[in-house]
Design a protein around this motif. Structure first.
Motif, PDB file in Angstrom:
ATOM      1  N   GLY B 239       0.790  -1.230   0.000  1.00  0.00           N
ATOM      2  CA  GLY B 239       0.000   0.000   0.000  1.00  0.00           C
ATOM      3  C   GLY B 239       0.824   1.284   0.000  1.00  0.00           C
ATOM      4  O   GLY B 239       0.338   2.342  -0.383  1.00  0.00           O
ATOM      5  N   HIS B 240       2.080   1.215   0.451  1.00  0.00           N
ATOM      6  CA  HIS B 240       2.928   2.416   0.499  1.00  0.00           C
ATOM      7  C   HIS B 240       3.866   2.529  -0.702  1.00  0.00           C
ATOM      8  O   HIS B 240       4.795   3.354  -0.681  1.00  0.00           O
ATOM      9  N   SER B 242       3.545   3.794  -3.731  1.00  0.00           N
ATOM     10  CA  SER B 242       3.591   5.108  -4.399  1.00  0.00           C
ATOM     11  C   SER B 242       4.422   6.096  -3.597  1.00  0.00           C
ATOM     12  O   SER B 242       5.133   6.929  -4.160  1.00  0.00           O
ATOM     13  N   VAL B 243       4.317   6.009  -2.254  1.00  0.00           N
ATOM     14  CA  VAL B 243       5.054   6.931  -1.390  1.00  0.00           C
ATOM     15  C   VAL B 243       6.555   6.700  -1.551  1.00  0.00           C
ATOM     16  O   VAL B 243       7.342   7.647  -1.679  1.00  0.00           O
ATOM     17  N   ARG B 251       6.489   7.853 -10.678  1.00  0.00           N
ATOM     18  CA  ARG B 251       5.043   7.737 -10.501  1.00  0.00           C
ATOM     19  C   ARG B 251       4.616   6.329 -10.872  1.00  0.00           C
ATOM     20  O   ARG B 251       5.157   5.726 -11.796  1.00  0.00           O
ATOM     21  N   LEU B 252       3.619   5.818 -10.161  1.00  0.00           N
ATOM     22  CA  LEU B 252       3.156   4.447 -10.400  1.00  0.00           C
ATOM     23  C   LEU B 252       1.675   4.459 -10.787  1.00  0.00           C
ATOM     24  O   LEU B 252       0.939   5.360 -10.398  1.00  0.00           O
ATOM     25  N   PRO B 253       1.243   3.410 -11.516  1.00  0.00           N
ATOM     26  CA  PRO B 253      -0.189   3.321 -11.854  1.00  0.00           C
ATOM     27  C   PRO B 253      -0.981   2.677 -10.719  1.00  0.00           C
ATOM     28  O   PRO B 253      -1.827   1.829 -10.945  1.00  0.00           O
ATOM     29  N   ILE B 254      -0.687   3.077  -9.486  1.00  0.00           N
ATOM     30  CA  ILE B 254      -1.223   2.400  -8.305  1.00  0.00           C
ATOM     31  C   ILE B 254      -2.089   3.366  -7.516  1.00  0.00           C
ATOM     32  O   ILE B 254      -1.746   4.535  -7.374  1.00  0.00           O
ATOM     33  N   GLU B 255      -3.204   2.862  -6.998  1.00  0.00           N
ATOM     34  CA  GLU B 255      -3.963   3.618  -6.012  1.00  0.00           C
ATOM     35  C   GLU B 255      -4.123   2.762  -4.759  1.00  0.00           C
ATOM     36  O   GLU B 255      -4.349   1.559  -4.842  1.00  0.00           O
ATOM     37  N   SER B 256      -3.980   3.386  -3.603  1.00  0.00           N
ATOM     38  CA  SER B 256      -4.055   2.663  -2.330  1.00  0.00           C
ATOM     39  C   SER B 256      -5.467   2.756  -1.763  1.00  0.00           C
ATOM     40  O   SER B 256      -5.990   3.857  -1.597  1.00  0.00           O
ATOM     41  N   PRO B 344      -4.304  -0.924 -12.394  1.00  0.00           N
ATOM     42  CA  PRO B 344      -5.435  -0.847 -13.330  1.00  0.00           C
ATOM     43  C   PRO B 344      -5.801  -2.171 -13.993  1.00  0.00           C
ATOM     44  O   PRO B 344      -6.969  -2.375 -14.336  1.00  0.00           O
ATOM     45  N   LEU B 397       6.739  -2.444 -15.445  1.00  0.00           N
ATOM     46  CA  LEU B 397       6.127  -1.125 -15.348  1.00  0.00           C
ATOM     47  C   LEU B 397       5.867  -0.568 -16.751  1.00  0.00           C
ATOM     48  O   LEU B 397       4.907   0.171 -16.974  1.00  0.00           O
ATOM     49  N   PHE B 400       2.464  -0.395 -19.146  1.00  0.00           N
ATOM     50  CA  PHE B 400       1.449   0.659 -19.189  1.00  0.00           C
ATOM     51  C   PHE B 400       1.722   1.655 -20.320  1.00  0.00           C
ATOM     52  O   PHE B 400       0.838   2.387 -20.721  1.00  0.00           O
ATOM     53  N   SER B 401       2.958   1.656 -20.847  1.00  0.00           N
ATOM     54  CA  SER B 401       3.260   2.444 -22.042  1.00  0.00           C
ATOM     55  C   SER B 401       3.065   1.631 -23.309  1.00  0.00           C
ATOM     56  O   SER B 401       2.568   2.131 -24.312  1.00  0.00           O
ATOM     57  N   LEU B 405      -1.144  -4.907 -21.352  1.00  0.00           N
ATOM     58  CA  LEU B 405      -1.710  -5.124 -20.017  1.00  0.00           C
ATOM     59  C   LEU B 405      -2.110  -6.589 -19.850  1.00  0.00           C
ATOM     60  O   LEU B 405      -2.352  -7.292 -20.823  1.00  0.00           O
TER      61      LEU B 405
END
Ligand SMILES: Cc1cc2nc3c(=O)[nH]c(=O)nc-3n(C[C@H](O)[C@H](O)[C@H](O)COP(=O)(O)OP(=O)(O)OC[C@H]3O[C@@H](n4cnc5c(N)ncnc54)[C@H](O)[C@@H]3O)c2cc1C
Ligand SMILES: [Zn+2]
Lengths: 97, 416
Positions: B239-240, B242-243, B251-256, B344, B397, B400-401, B405
């Motif tokens: 969960g951390h 992105s931090v 930057r990551l394609p991640i949301e916590s 995603p 990673l 995503f470019s 996927l």
């Protein structure tokens, strides 16, 4: 559960709302000019901060309208709610967060 | 390392002063390491173990800001299975399941793997079609999987309600018999003890607060216990993520998001398999103590608070009673949340980053416990060789470019 102030309806329970993720992501002005990594950044990359986060919400089970919210992701404190197209209140005061 | 065995157990049981030494050391961090792993969850500890064991790296530290396994590893509902749709995922999760099958012996630590079978329920025509496609794809990859009709479901889970007179009737299920559950803490502790025995420094209460990157090459880390130089750094912070990535300007394609679960009061054995339903969204099993372990879906908003909102678990209870009306008078004992790293395409990111010497393993979201040994095994290879193993090569990673996927929303849609 969060208590959210819809700019049109006032305070309602979170269960009436849907969170639409990070706000202020602008559609590229000239999409044809974008490289693949730039597209990836627009489509997939997110700031995902621990702390203040500006995000979009929709009052799905109320007026059905979208608005913006600034919220702290570590404490769940709601800092401000503002309408679509408006600048975040913090920016208007001249501070940045 | 003191070997655990039935003889040692007996000797200590009879001894006047039992002698159970600490399972791992608690060293102060040294000024420099060859490899530093950030995050002392199952994936980080497994990475350190396989780095030491398979690749002969000796100078390794695992830095954990809290206590071992205090993140999602110690908060999950422990479902293990490898029935994923795409070849890429099937191979990676199956590698993990195979490693799990030998893990208690490998680590000399009982991880209490119980291959009691995992059922995924179908509630409508679409579920059934999608499921039979997936079952066939899984079998083509040589992984066990079968379809059940409602009577077959009832035979496996007698307490379930297969009446057609409900809003979401059960029309069938897929079953992976080799799937099941394991003890989550034991997986973390087993890897920690075995890694420590190979010389890995496990440093708890040590929060990484910055990454030193010079000319897009990682040089070291700033931590709450001082600066540490490192030739290679692996981020395994769930969960951390992105931090931590932001500390290197990435930057990551991640949301916590929060993911909640709960346990009921203990009852007599009533449920022999793991039951999951994407459609009504609940998943459960019964622990050895008799508690039902029940998982929910993620909360919709980003959060780092390790708690979620009440309406989520309210919905989870509704889903539970749809499948098992007889549980209506059960009381719930405890409820908690973890912070999951949602990607995603519902697939993980295991590989290199644009910063040299910096590697990342994240995006397991709601379903990475089942992958713990396989993830560590592949990530150790990536760090040691500076290139991914064939198993994790698709999970970059860059996908995503490039657009390659690996969409596993069907196999992973229910948080688990
Ligand atoms: C309620 C719930 C149910 C789940 N159910 C299942 C399931 O049934 N089956 C399944 O397969 N998966 C499940 N999962 C997902 C699974 O738990 C995770 O994918 C997996 O455990 C991730 O392991 P990890 O080692 O990567 O992360 P974690 O165990 O979270 O470890 C990451 C560690 O990094 C540390 N850290 C973070 N920041 C820093 C820093 N700055 N410095 C130092 N350390 C840091 C954290 O303290 C943490 O201990 C569930 C998750 C939850 C929350
Ligand atoms: Zn409204």
């Amino acid at each position: 559960m969060l208590l959210i102030s819809c700019p049109w309806c006032g305070q309602r329970d979170e269960s009436e709302f849907t969170c639409g993720g990070e706000a202020h992501i602008l559609r590229p002005a000239d999409p044809d000019a974008l490289s693949d990594p730039e597209w990836a950044d627009y489509l997939f990359m997110r700031t995902n901060p621990k702390g203040r986060h500006r995000e979009r919400w929709c009052h799905t089970h109320g007026c059905g309208r979208w608005f913006n919210m600034e919220r702290d992701t570590a404490t769940h404190d709601i800092v401000s709610v503002y309408r679509m197209g408006e600048a975040p209140p913090d920016d208007r005061d001249g501070n940045s967060s | 390392m003191t070997r655990y065995s039935i003889f040692r157990l007996a000797r200590n049981a009879l001894a006047y002063r039992p002698n159970w030494p600490r399972a791992w050391r608690s060293p102060d961090p040294r000024p420099a390491y060859d490899v530093v792993i950030v995050g002392g969850g199952g994936h980080g500890l497994a990475t350190a173990y396989y780095l030491a064991k398979e690749h002969g790296v000796s100078n390794i530290a695992v830095l954990e800001k809290g206590w071992l396994g205090g993140g999602n590893t110690g908060r999950n509902t422990t479902i293990i299975r490898s029935n994923y749709l795409w070849d890429e995922s099937a191979h990676l999760y199956e590698k993990a399941l195979q490693l799990y099958e030998g893990l208690s012996r490998e680590l000399n630590f009982n991880i209490m793997l119980s291959q009691r079978g995992v059922l995924n329920l179908a509630h409508n025509e679409h579920d059934l079609k999608e499921m039979s496609r997936r079952v066939r794809a899984i079998r083509l990859n040589g992984i066990d999987s079968e379809m059940l009709d409602p009577q077959g479901v009832k035979a496996e889970v007698p307490v379930i309600n297969i009446s057609r007179q409900v809003r979401y009737p059960i029309l069938g299920a897929s079953l992976q018999r080799r799937g099941g559950v394991a003890r989550h803490d034991a997986v973390a502790w087993g890897f920690a003890r075995a890694a420590d025995a190979r010389g890995v420094d496990i440093v708890q209460n040590c929060e990484v607060t910055g990454l030193d990157v010079v000319n897009s090459r990682v040089r070291g880390l700033r931590t709450s216990r001082g600066t540490i130089a490192a030739r290679k750094v692996g981020l395994v912070a769930a969960g951390h993520s992105s931090v931590l990535a932001a500390m290197a300007g990435l930057r990551l394609p991640i949301e916590s998001h929060p993911l909640q679960a709960m346990v009921s009061e203990p009852i007599k054995p009533v449920l022999n398999s793991v039951v999951m339903s994407n459609t009504v969204h609940v998943y459960l099993s019964q622990s050895d103590k008799g508690e039902l372990v029940i998982g929910a879906g993620i909360d919709g908003y980003n959060s780092y608070a390790q708690r979620g909102s009440f309406q989520i678990i309210e919905g989870q209870m509704g889903a539970l009673l749809e499948l098992f009306p007889s549980f209506s008078r059960l009381r719930m004992l405890r409820q908690w949340g973890g912070i999951v790293d949602v990607c995603p395409d519902a697939s993980p990111i295991v590989g290199k980053t644009p910063v040299e010497g910096l590697y990342i393993n994240c995006g397991w979201g709601t379903g990475g416990f089942k992958a713990t040994p396989g993830s560590g095994w592949a990530f150790a290879h990536t760090i040691a060789q500076d290139r991914p193993h064939a198993l994790n090569a698709p999970f970059t990673l860059e996908r995503f470019s490039t657009g390659a996927l690996i969409d596993e929303h069907g196999a992973a849609a229910v948080a688990h």
